[in-house]
Scaffold this motif. Structure first.
Motif, PDB file in Angstrom:
ATOM      1  N   VAL A  10      13.503  -6.215   9.064  1.00 14.98           N
ATOM      2  CA  VAL A  10      13.131  -4.997   8.346  1.00 14.98           C
ATOM      3  C   VAL A  10      14.269  -4.639   7.392  1.00 14.98           C
ATOM      4  CG1 VAL A  10      12.508  -2.562   8.540  1.00 14.98           C
ATOM      5  CG2 VAL A  10      11.820  -4.173  10.334  1.00 14.98           C
ATOM      6  N   VAL A  11      14.000  -4.688   6.097  1.00 13.21           N
ATOM      7  CA  VAL A  11      15.006  -4.379   5.088  1.00 13.21           C
ATOM      8  C   VAL A  11      14.772  -2.961   4.589  1.00 13.21           C
ATOM      9  CG1 VAL A  11      15.944  -5.034   2.840  1.00 13.21           C
ATOM     10  CG2 VAL A  11      15.150  -6.800   4.432  1.00 13.21           C
ATOM     11  N   VAL A  12      15.831  -2.147   4.639  1.00 13.66           N
ATOM     12  CA  VAL A  12      15.730  -0.757   4.202  1.00 13.66           C
ATOM     13  C   VAL A  12      16.862  -0.441   3.239  1.00 13.66           C
ATOM     14  CG1 VAL A  12      14.544   0.093   6.279  1.00 13.66           C
ATOM     15  CG2 VAL A  12      17.040   0.038   6.217  1.00 13.66           C
ATOM     16  N   GLU A  34       1.397  -6.110  10.293  1.00  8.05           N
ATOM     17  CA  GLU A  34       1.071  -6.785  11.550  1.00  8.05           C
ATOM     18  C   GLU A  34       2.234  -6.756  12.544  1.00  8.05           C
ATOM     19  OE1 GLU A  34       1.121  -8.543   8.533  1.00  8.05           O
ATOM     20  OE2 GLU A  34      -0.956  -8.102   8.057  1.00  8.05           O
ATOM     21  N   THR A  35       3.464  -6.664  12.040  1.00  8.95           N
ATOM     22  CA  THR A  35       4.634  -6.759  12.924  1.00  8.95           C
ATOM     23  C   THR A  35       5.564  -5.562  12.859  1.00  8.95           C
ATOM     24  OG1 THR A  35       5.833  -7.991  11.212  1.00  8.95           O
ATOM     25  CG2 THR A  35       4.613  -9.286  12.853  1.00  8.95           C
ATOM     26  N   VAL A  36       5.236  -4.550  12.080  1.00  8.25           N
ATOM     27  CA  VAL A  36       6.172  -3.441  11.886  1.00  8.25           C
ATOM     28  C   VAL A  36       6.479  -2.702  13.194  1.00  8.25           C
ATOM     29  CG1 VAL A  36       4.449  -1.712  11.200  1.00  8.25           C
ATOM     30  CG2 VAL A  36       6.820  -1.536  10.367  1.00  8.25           C
ATOM     31  N   ASP A  37       5.475  -2.408  14.011  1.00  7.86           N
ATOM     32  CA  ASP A  37       5.730  -1.691  15.266  1.00  7.86           C
ATOM     33  C   ASP A  37       6.667  -2.489  16.170  1.00  7.86           C
ATOM     34  OD1 ASP A  37       4.015   0.249  14.338  1.00  7.86           O
ATOM     35  OD2 ASP A  37       2.629   0.132  16.029  1.00  7.86           O
ATOM     36  N   ALA A  38       6.385  -3.768  16.339  1.00  8.01           N
ATOM     37  CA  ALA A  38       7.213  -4.615  17.199  1.00  8.01           C
ATOM     38  C   ALA A  38       8.622  -4.739  16.648  1.00  8.01           C
ATOM     39  CB  ALA A  38       6.581  -5.991  17.351  1.00  8.01           C
ATOM     40  N   ALA A  39       8.759  -4.852  15.325  1.00  7.32           N
ATOM     41  CA  ALA A  39      10.083  -4.985  14.719  1.00  7.32           C
ATOM     42  C   ALA A  39      10.907  -3.712  14.906  1.00  7.32           C
ATOM     43  CB  ALA A  39       9.950  -5.325  13.236  1.00  7.32           C
ATOM     44  N   LEU A  77       6.510   5.548  14.077  1.00  2.05           N
ATOM     45  CA  LEU A  77       5.814   4.276  13.891  1.00  2.05           C
ATOM     46  C   LEU A  77       4.754   4.478  12.823  1.00  2.05           C
ATOM     47  CD1 LEU A  77       5.472   3.133  17.602  1.00  2.05           C
ATOM     48  CD2 LEU A  77       7.075   2.268  15.885  1.00  2.05           C
ATOM     49  N   PRO A  78       4.727   3.617  11.811  1.00  4.09           N
ATOM     50  CA  PRO A  78       3.812   3.832  10.690  1.00  4.09           C
ATOM     51  C   PRO A  78       2.351   3.618  11.084  1.00  4.09           C
ATOM     52  CG  PRO A  78       5.196   1.890  10.318  1.00  4.09           C
ATOM     53  CD  PRO A  78       5.596   2.479  11.621  1.00  4.09           C
ATOM     54  N   VAL A  79       1.494   4.349  10.391  1.00  5.25           N
ATOM     55  CA  VAL A  79       0.055   4.126  10.558  1.00  5.25           C
ATOM     56  C   VAL A  79      -0.300   2.885   9.763  1.00  5.25           C
ATOM     57  CG1 VAL A  79      -0.491   6.557  10.919  1.00  5.25           C
ATOM     58  CG2 VAL A  79      -0.514   5.616   8.612  1.00  5.25           C
ATOM     59  N   ALA A  82      -3.465   0.658   3.983  1.00 10.39           N
ATOM     60  CA  ALA A  82      -4.656   0.037   3.409  1.00 10.39           C
ATOM     61  C   ALA A  82      -4.440  -1.474   3.313  1.00 10.39           C
ATOM     62  CB  ALA A  82      -4.928   0.615   2.021  1.00 10.39           C
ATOM     63  N   GLN A  83      -5.505  -2.214   3.394  1.00 13.74           N
ATOM     64  CA  GLN A  83      -5.425  -3.670   3.373  1.00 13.74           C
ATOM     65  C   GLN A  83      -4.667  -4.150   2.140  1.00 13.74           C
ATOM     66  OE1 GLN A  83      -9.135  -5.622   3.986  1.00 13.74           O
ATOM     67  NE2 GLN A  83      -8.283  -7.657   3.732  1.00 13.74           N
ATOM     68  N   GLY A  84      -3.771  -5.100   2.358  1.00 15.21           N
ATOM     69  CA  GLY A  84      -2.993  -5.674   1.272  1.00 15.21           C
ATOM     70  C   GLY A  84      -1.677  -4.965   0.992  1.00 15.21           C
ATOM     71  N   LEU A  85      -1.429  -3.831   1.638  1.00 15.17           N
ATOM     72  CA  LEU A  85      -0.187  -3.095   1.431  1.00 15.17           C
ATOM     73  C   LEU A  85       0.747  -3.273   2.613  1.00 15.17           C
ATOM     74  CD1 LEU A  85      -1.517   0.291   0.010  1.00 15.17           C
ATOM     75  CD2 LEU A  85      -0.608  -1.667  -1.257  1.00 15.17           C
ATOM     76  N   GLN A  86       2.046  -3.212   2.362  1.00 16.96           N
ATOM     77  CA  GLN A  86       3.001  -3.251   3.455  1.00 16.96           C
ATOM     78  C   GLN A  86       3.153  -1.861   4.051  1.00 16.96           C
ATOM     79  OE1 GLN A  86       6.576  -5.175   1.903  1.00 16.96           O
ATOM     80  NE2 GLN A  86       5.919  -6.992   3.005  1.00 16.96           N
ATOM     81  N   ALA A  87       3.530  -1.836   5.331  1.00 15.34           N
ATOM     82  CA  ALA A  87       3.695  -0.564   6.037  1.00 15.34           C
ATOM     83  C   ALA A  87       5.027   0.089   5.636  1.00 15.34           C
ATOM     84  CB  ALA A  87       3.677  -0.799   7.545  1.00 15.34           C
TER      85      ALA A  87
END
Length: 111
Positions: A10-12, A34-39, A77-79, A82-87
């Protein structure tokens, strides 16, 4: 926290703010939905196990918090975007001024 997050992919970007009597820093970025919560959960676990952060106050479900010295970090934790966008990934780091410098870089090293 930036390096702990980077270790989990995760790059911030840091956005420091100088407020009287309080330090505030915001970390923001984007990550694959797909992996933001786990990361994020893995980054918080790494901060606890490798960098001495402790579990912070309970701010409700979907919120992660840590504390170290006079610092608190919180992330929601992000919701699912929309499809095709990053969290979006947004974290806030705050500290109470202990009479020393108010710059976030003087806070605890998150590795």
């Amino acid at each position: 926290m930036t390096s702990v997050l980077a270790a989990e992919g995760v790059v911030v970007e840091r956005e420091p703010s100088n407020l009287p009597e309080r330090c505030l820093e915001r970390l923001s970025g984007r990550h694959a939905p797909e992996t933001v919560d786990a990361a994020l959960k893995a980054a918080f676990a790494r901060a606890r196990s490798e960098h001495g952060w402790q579990t912070g106050p309970d701010l409700g479900s979907g919120t992660l918090t840590l504390t170290k010295a006079n610092w608190t970090v919180a992330a929601v934790l992000p919701v699912k975007p929309a499809q095709g966008l990053q969290a979006p990934v947004i974290m806030s780091l705050t500290c109470l001024d202990g009479g020393g410098t108010r710059t976030p870089s003087a806070g605890p090293s998150a590795g």
